[in-house]
Design a protein around this motif. Sequence first.
Motif, PDB file in Angstrom:
ATOM      1  N   LYS A   1       0.157  17.255   9.310  1.00 35.55           N
ATOM      2  CA  LYS A   1      -1.303  17.331   9.169  1.00 35.55           C
ATOM      3  C   LYS A   1      -1.731  16.993   7.742  1.00 35.55           C
ATOM      4  O   LYS A   1      -2.705  16.267   7.527  1.00 35.55           O
ATOM      5  CB  LYS A   1      -1.804  18.713   9.565  1.00 35.55           C
ATOM      6  N   LYS A   2      -0.984  17.493   6.745  1.00 36.89           N
ATOM      7  CA  LYS A   2      -1.313  17.211   5.350  1.00 36.89           C
ATOM      8  C   LYS A   2      -1.150  15.728   5.043  1.00 36.89           C
ATOM      9  O   LYS A   2      -1.983  15.122   4.377  1.00 36.89           O
ATOM     10  CB  LYS A   2      -0.409  18.039   4.419  1.00 36.89           C
TER      11      LYS A   2
ATOM     12  N   ARG B   1      -1.325  13.189   7.126  1.00 39.72           N
ATOM     13  CA  ARG B   1      -2.401  12.453   7.790  1.00 39.72           C
ATOM     14  C   ARG B   1      -3.698  12.538   6.994  1.00 39.72           C
ATOM     15  O   ARG B   1      -4.392  11.553   6.818  1.00 39.72           O
ATOM     16  CB  ARG B   1      -2.653  13.030   9.192  1.00 39.72           C
ATOM     17  N   LEU B   2      -4.010  13.736   6.539  1.00 45.32           N
ATOM     18  CA  LEU B   2      -5.241  13.939   5.788  1.00 45.32           C
ATOM     19  C   LEU B   2      -5.207  13.159   4.477  1.00 45.32           C
ATOM     20  O   LEU B   2      -6.189  12.508   4.103  1.00 45.32           O
ATOM     21  CB  LEU B   2      -5.452  15.438   5.528  1.00 45.32           C
TER      22      LEU B   2
ATOM     23  N   CYS C   1      -5.736   9.440   5.174  1.00 44.27           N
ATOM     24  CA  CYS C   1      -7.127   9.137   5.507  1.00 44.27           C
ATOM     25  C   CYS C   1      -8.022   9.211   4.270  1.00 44.27           C
ATOM     26  O   CYS C   1      -8.913   8.379   4.086  1.00 44.27           O
ATOM     27  CB  CYS C   1      -7.644  10.101   6.564  1.00 44.27           C
ATOM     28  N   LYS C   2      -7.770  10.201   3.400  1.00 46.30           N
ATOM     29  CA  LYS C   2      -8.598  10.336   2.195  1.00 46.30           C
ATOM     30  C   LYS C   2      -8.389   9.157   1.251  1.00 46.30           C
ATOM     31  O   LYS C   2      -9.321   8.714   0.590  1.00 46.30           O
ATOM     32  CB  LYS C   2      -8.282  11.653   1.489  1.00 46.30           C
TER      33      LYS C   2
END
Length: 165
Positions: free
Chosen positions: A129-130, A132-133, A136-137
């Motif tokens: 999850k980290k 992916r975030l 995206c950022k």
Amino acid sequence: MPKRRNLSIEERAAVVTLSEEGYSCRSIARRQKISLCAVQGILRKKSETGTVKDKSRSGRPRATTAREDRLLYRTSLSNRRATSRLLKRALQDSTGCHVSSSTVRRRLNSFGLKGCVAAKKPLLTEKHKKKRLEWCKERQDWTQEESGYEGEATKDTILIVLLQR
């Protein structure tokens, strides 16, 4: 020996009507394009039973009614992961109808619902999850040229294109 076809109620009624009008069995057979034996059988049945309808067929009666079948269907749709055993118990508790789990599967199959095993896939960990975030950022403020996407673009469509790579 050729297979017999079942005559409809209307065809049988027409034979009886023609007979009552005074036509001979042979002329009725020619006119209706059926065999002489069929005409004689229909007239014999009419004189013995008073009707030309078929008798009710033998066989085991259904364990569930149409209403219970619909209840099974709705229950299955509301809980897609319910097994046939759970659905059987739910039906038994709500209606008192005792059926086997294979009967439940057959009823659901008649509605087009077939059982299957859900695909196993790993869940996303916190690390996934980290990452992916972060990814995206990093690409959040990219322009259309930077993304390599051609056509009308919004941030959402650019992100979708990047995720597909």
